[in-house]
Design a protein around this motif. Sequence first.
Motif, PDB file in Angstrom:
ATOM      1  N   MET A 197     -24.746 -42.608  33.519  1.00  0.00           N
ATOM      2  CA  MET A 197     -25.916 -43.296  34.059  1.00  0.00           C
ATOM      3  C   MET A 197     -26.779 -43.919  32.960  1.00  0.00           C
ATOM      4  N   ARG A 211     -19.378 -41.356  36.371  1.00  0.00           N
ATOM      5  CA  ARG A 211     -20.192 -42.454  35.837  1.00  0.00           C
ATOM      6  C   ARG A 211     -21.211 -41.937  34.820  1.00  0.00           C
ATOM      7  N   THR A 258     -24.515 -38.217  32.367  1.00  0.00           N
ATOM      8  CA  THR A 258     -23.726 -38.598  33.544  1.00  0.00           C
ATOM      9  C   THR A 258     -24.572 -38.564  34.811  1.00  0.00           C
ATOM     10  N   GLU A 259     -23.976 -39.070  35.875  1.00  0.00           N
ATOM     11  CA  GLU A 259     -24.564 -38.907  37.200  1.00  0.00           C
ATOM     12  C   GLU A 259     -24.649 -37.413  37.537  1.00  0.00           C
TER      13      GLU A 259
END
Length: 382
Positions: free
Chosen positions: A310, A308, A229-230
């Motif tokens: 990534m 989000r 993830t971010e």
Amino acid sequence: MSQSNSPDVIVVGAGVVGAACAYYAARSGLSVTVIDRGPVAGGTTGAGEGNLLVSDKEPGPELELALLSTRLWRDLADTLPPGTEYEPKGGLVVAAHEGGMAALRTFAAKQRATGVSAEEIPADRLHDLEPHLAAGLAGGFHYPQDAQVQPALAAAHLLRASGARVRTGEQVTAVLTGGHGEVRGVRTPAGDTHAPYVVNATGTWGGELARLAGSHLPVMPRRGFVLVTEPLPRVVRHKVYAVDYVADVASGSAALQTSAVVEGTPSGPVLIGASRERVGFDRTLSTEALRRLADGATALFPVLAGVRVMRTYAGFRPYLPDHLPALGADPHVPGLLHACGHEGAGIGLAPATGAIVADLIGGKEPALDIRPFDPGRFAATT
């Protein structure tokens, strides 16, 4: 330590297991050359999450190896640079229903008898450990001995601390042997390097190196994906996974299996796994596997639903049919030692593996009984 084209030991493989073998061999006074066809940590190590686990292991030889490694990782954390990101954060195994909790209680009771610390966490205390966990879970078990490192950095720091000569981008094309079949070194496109000991730390390619030496190991790749993830604030404090992960680790199925495994990292991204399937070395992105991973993670941590992803990456665990690594002397080729087939536990088991290999080369008694890991146990399948 003097280095030449005739070291005491050649380690083939610059992942974390090979790095640990080099580190402990060098500490025992041996000169070491490490050879890898790719970069440092370019295989399974670089695709791992860095888990150092005891929580997922049945009582038996692998758990004994893990407990030894747990102690050695703590020592290494005090010796190696802090860039390894060693984090003794502990693990939390959770169950959605009371049936799962009953299974966890039985499992933990057996583990405690072997020296594992496991504390039952009732449902009303889960959020003390993980505030963002989903509501309605039946409970879980906390394993304070579980930890994490950044695996590629750990391999690099172990190699640097070893003082070994590291040769990357060189493919071993032959294992050199003498008149009695004993190891004499290896051949690469750069030429021959001579040594009385060669360590097979090639992970998923362990069977291929064994074949080059005239031996046999049935190592197979087992693919897995990880979602990244971010960067986030620390929304996940421990390694958190669902109870079915333990069964997936022990399964021999070739089919796609997924179970929710979620953990934060010191740098911010959350790592999401875990999937397993045997598809050879096929790196094709599996949207079904990724969907299952995302669904499992958000079921445990609903807060991740709006986060989000990534990137995602695939790796291959070096799988052996009985789920135990091949660790020790080859039965057919004197001077060849195997240190491969750890499946998804290689990062956690690396220090104990390296220490045992160094003891064997030095003629010392290893710290634990290594007979269950004997590479010769597969001889009947040749």
